[in-house]
Every structure is written in C-alpha cells, then in structure tokens.
Write a protein that holds these residues in place. Sequence first.
Motif, PDB file in Angstrom:
ATOM      1  N   TYR A   1       0.807  -1.210   0.000  1.00 36.65           N
ATOM      2  CA  TYR A   1       0.000   0.000   0.000  1.00 36.65           C
ATOM      3  C   TYR A   1       0.848   1.272   0.000  1.00 36.65           C
ATOM      4  O   TYR A   1       1.911   1.321   0.603  1.00 36.65           O
TER       5      TYR A   1
ATOM      6  N   GLU B   1      -3.263   5.336   0.680  1.00 38.21           N
ATOM      7  CA  GLU B   1      -4.200   4.215   0.760  1.00 38.21           C
ATOM      8  C   GLU B   1      -4.400   3.758   2.199  1.00 38.21           C
ATOM      9  O   GLU B   1      -5.399   3.145   2.529  1.00 38.21           O
TER      10      GLU B   1
ATOM     11  N   TYR C   1      -0.425  -6.150   1.817  1.00 42.45           N
ATOM     12  CA  TYR C   1      -1.623  -6.112   0.982  1.00 42.45           C
ATOM     13  C   TYR C   1      -2.624  -7.137   1.483  1.00 42.45           C
ATOM     14  O   TYR C   1      -2.258  -8.234   1.897  1.00 42.45           O
TER      15      TYR C   1
ATOM     16  N   GLY D   1      -6.104  -1.944  -3.493  1.00 43.44           N
ATOM     17  CA  GLY D   1      -5.402  -0.685  -3.726  1.00 43.44           C
ATOM     18  C   GLY D   1      -4.583  -0.894  -4.984  1.00 43.44           C
ATOM     19  O   GLY D   1      -4.766  -1.885  -5.699  1.00 43.44           O
TER      20      GLY D   1
END
Length: 180
Positions: free
Chosen positions: A9, A13, A137, A143
């Motif tokens: 990210y 985000e 993630y 994202g």
Amino acid sequence: MRNLYISGYRTFELGIFKEDDPKIAVIKKCLKQEISSFIEDGVEWIITSAQFGTEQWAVEVVDELKKEYPTVKIAVIFPFLEFGSNWNEKNQSKLSSIKKLADYVESTSHKTYQDPSQLKNHQAFLLDHCQAALLVYDPEFEGKTKFVYQAIIKKQEIKEFELRLIDVDQLQNSSTEEYY
C-alpha cells in the motif's frame, strides 16, 4: 532464492499523511519480521521501486537490518527515468534519502514517462528477476498493489514463486501486541 521484491500500500491508501503516524511503526515491525525470515532463508537482494509507503519503509527497514545481516543489499529500480521528479520538494527529498540507502539504483526504462506500458514492463521485469515477493496487501482491501498481486498469482500458475502477504489481520495483531 536470491531476490525478494517488496511492495504494498501507498501512504494515502493507508490514511497515513505524517512521518510520525503510529501505523508506520506497526508496518515496519511486520516488515522487519518477514524480511528477516527471508534473509535467513537466503535472500541476498531486496528490490523495490521506492513508491511512497510500503516500498520506502521497506528500504528503511532493510537499512536497519544491515547491522544484523551485513551482506543483504537493497536495489531501487524505478519504472522510468526521472521517477519522482514531479513530486513536491519534501517528497523528492525523501526519495533522495531512500536512493542513498540503496546499494544499486536503476530504472527499467531509460526514457522519462511515456505511457502505462512502462509500468507494465517494469512490473514484469521485477517479477522475472525475483524468486519471491512480500506485499503489505490484503485482497479484501484493494489498492494499487492489486495489479502486482494479480500478476504474481498468474506467475504462480506457470512457475514456482513465493508470495507472502502482510494482511490487515497481521497488522492488527502486531499493533495490539504493542499494548501488552
């Protein structure tokens, strides 16, 4: 396994807009645990693109880990020439300090930004030159990292490629450990 690609990210985000946000310490703690494990399994090079967020924090973590693992090296490979040149002065300064921590700095395209194909070629280059990836993630919270995640899943269908995720649960568990 020699080369590990790290991504995840971006700051925005994660809702991180300040250098002293406590979430950064939690993310770095998780990165440190996972990267240490990879280094102990034989990883020699940590490769990233130095995007804001996970990738820059990973470079800082690896720089700290060099005290314990002096042979590990950091490669920052940008998708194109002059990456970050349109960023504000503060962000360009941060990128400059990240580049100074790297043992190797290069770009996959030797042209300035032309079109999105450079980003796709960059991603393919990184995945072709690494044997594993570590992503901050969670597929449930998409994202920009979703694109590399999907590329790795496709790669795993034809070739052995290790993928480790630091997901939301791991981050939350790590953050609550701080309070015990």
